[in-house]
Scaffold this motif. Structure first.
Motif, PDB file in Angstrom:
ATOM      1  N   GLU A  52       4.613  -2.731  -4.449  1.00 34.75           N
ATOM      2  CA  GLU A  52       5.971  -2.448  -4.037  1.00 34.75           C
ATOM      3  C   GLU A  52       6.045  -2.732  -2.375  1.00 34.75           C
ATOM      4  N   TRP A  53       4.954  -2.986  -1.867  1.00 32.92           N
ATOM      5  CA  TRP A  53       4.685  -3.363  -0.376  1.00 32.92           C
ATOM      6  C   TRP A  53       5.056  -4.495  -0.387  1.00 32.92           C
ATOM      7  N   THR A  54       5.804  -5.274   0.815  1.00 33.56           N
ATOM      8  CA  THR A  54       5.683  -6.645   0.833  1.00 33.56           C
ATOM      9  C   THR A  54       4.323  -6.891   1.990  1.00 33.56           C
ATOM     10  N   SER A  55       3.999  -8.193   1.825  1.00 33.50           N
ATOM     11  CA  SER A  55       2.902  -8.466   2.743  1.00 33.50           C
ATOM     12  C   SER A  55       3.321  -8.227   4.233  1.00 33.50           C
ATOM     13  N   PHE A  56       4.573  -8.400   4.741  1.00 39.34           N
ATOM     14  CA  PHE A  56       4.856  -8.248   5.831  1.00 39.34           C
ATOM     15  C   PHE A  56       4.840  -6.755   6.438  1.00 39.34           C
ATOM     16  N   GLN A  57       5.286  -5.781   5.460  1.00 34.65           N
ATOM     17  CA  GLN A  57       5.112  -4.563   5.715  1.00 34.65           C
ATOM     18  C   GLN A  57       3.736  -4.039   5.806  1.00 34.65           C
ATOM     19  N   LEU A  58       2.912  -4.598   5.172  1.00 35.97           N
ATOM     20  CA  LEU A  58       1.387  -4.067   5.439  1.00 35.97           C
ATOM     21  C   LEU A  58       1.096  -4.630   6.784  1.00 35.97           C
ATOM     22  N   LEU A  92       5.734  -6.901  -6.112  1.00 32.47           N
ATOM     23  CA  LEU A  92       5.297  -6.488  -7.452  1.00 32.47           C
ATOM     24  C   LEU A  92       4.030  -6.919  -7.796  1.00 32.47           C
ATOM     25  N   ALA A  93       3.190  -7.549  -6.738  1.00 33.75           N
ATOM     26  CA  ALA A  93       1.517  -7.871  -6.882  1.00 33.75           C
ATOM     27  C   ALA A  93       0.677  -6.748  -6.090  1.00 33.75           C
ATOM     28  N   THR A  94      -0.385  -6.730  -6.506  1.00 39.20           N
ATOM     29  CA  THR A  94      -1.457  -5.716  -5.707  1.00 39.20           C
ATOM     30  C   THR A  94      -2.441  -6.587  -5.427  1.00 39.20           C
TER      31      THR A  94
END
Length: 246
Positions: A31-37, A65-67
């Motif tokens: 549920e994190w976006t790549s940009f959030q990380l 929705l991917a990890t």
């Protein structure tokens, strides 16, 4: 330099390390976006190392929705992002047969259902052959690709029709690892630009049914593996004590 999780207990980063350039391997949470990380990592570096500005970027987006594996580059190594993005990627995940969604995954609700009783394990195994090698694939309309200066998901959310051209991608490895209807687990290795959501959708059509992607995990990019990635808490342990930037 790249620091995997196994080396973290032996290393403490400095501000100069990040400016000179690092290749950091992260296991992106669900549920994190790549940009959030990326933003979280940038903020941690700035606040712990007392750096006002630092270049930080990722090498290949993962859907919320991917990890799994996300490569994050800092400082001078952000120039290598394109190099990493071009490398082959490997995923594991699950297709859910018998139902489709507009986004081809669980971001949107099921819009159509199909019978699956007629689908055999042999047909499922054989269908992988249609999606191995160079194939033409249509990106999902719920994607961040741009057409005429507008992202595709904006057209989709406004229920606007848009023509999406196909693109040539390569799938070097596609294996079904488990069948427990309606779920089918898989492993796939593919080129840059491949949408696993589209693969799920097309796989369902090949079985004269429907399908959507219900789980996805990126396990490898080139020679980098998710087993060597670390989470935010582990990364914090490699940083100097936090400093106040105000």
């Amino acid at each position: 330099m790249t620091y995997p999780m196994s080396d973290l207990s032996q290393h403490k980063f400095t501000a100069e390390d990040f400016k000179e350039g690092q290749v950091l391997l992260f296991d992106k949470p669900l549920e994190w976006t790549s940009f959030q990380l990326v933003n979280k990592v940038r903020w941690l570096i700035r606040s712990h190392c007392n750096i006002k500005k630092i270049k930080v970027g990722h090498a290949g987006t993962l859907d919320p929705l991917a990890t799994g594996l996300l490569i994050i580059c800092t400082g001078k190594f952000t120039k290598r992002i394109e190099e990493f993005m071009g490398q082959e990627k490997r995923y594991t995940g699950t297709f859910s047969l018998g139902a489709t969604t507009p986004s081809y995954d669980l971001e949107t609700a099921v819009d159509k259902t199909y019978p699956i009783d007629q689908i055999t394990d042999t047909q499922i195994e054989k269908a992988t052959e249609d999606f191995t090698g160079d194939i033409d694939q249509y990106p999902p309309v719920f994607s961040a690709l741009k057409k005429d200066g507008k992202r595709l998901y904006e057209y989709a959310r406004n229920q606007e029709e848009v023509e999406i051209p196909s693109r040539r991608v390569n799938i070097s490895y596609f294996k079904i690892t488990k069948v427990a209807m309606p779920e089918v687990e898989f492993e796939v290795a593919c080129s840059k630009g491949t949408y696993i959501r589209s693969l799920a959708h097309d796989f369902g059509k090949a079985l004269q049914s429907g399908a959507h992607l219900s789980s996805l995990r990126r396990t490898k990019i080139g020679t980098f593996e998710v087993e060597n990635a670390f989470d935010i808490e582990a990364f914090i342990q490699t940083l100097p004590p936090k400093k106040d930037l105000s």
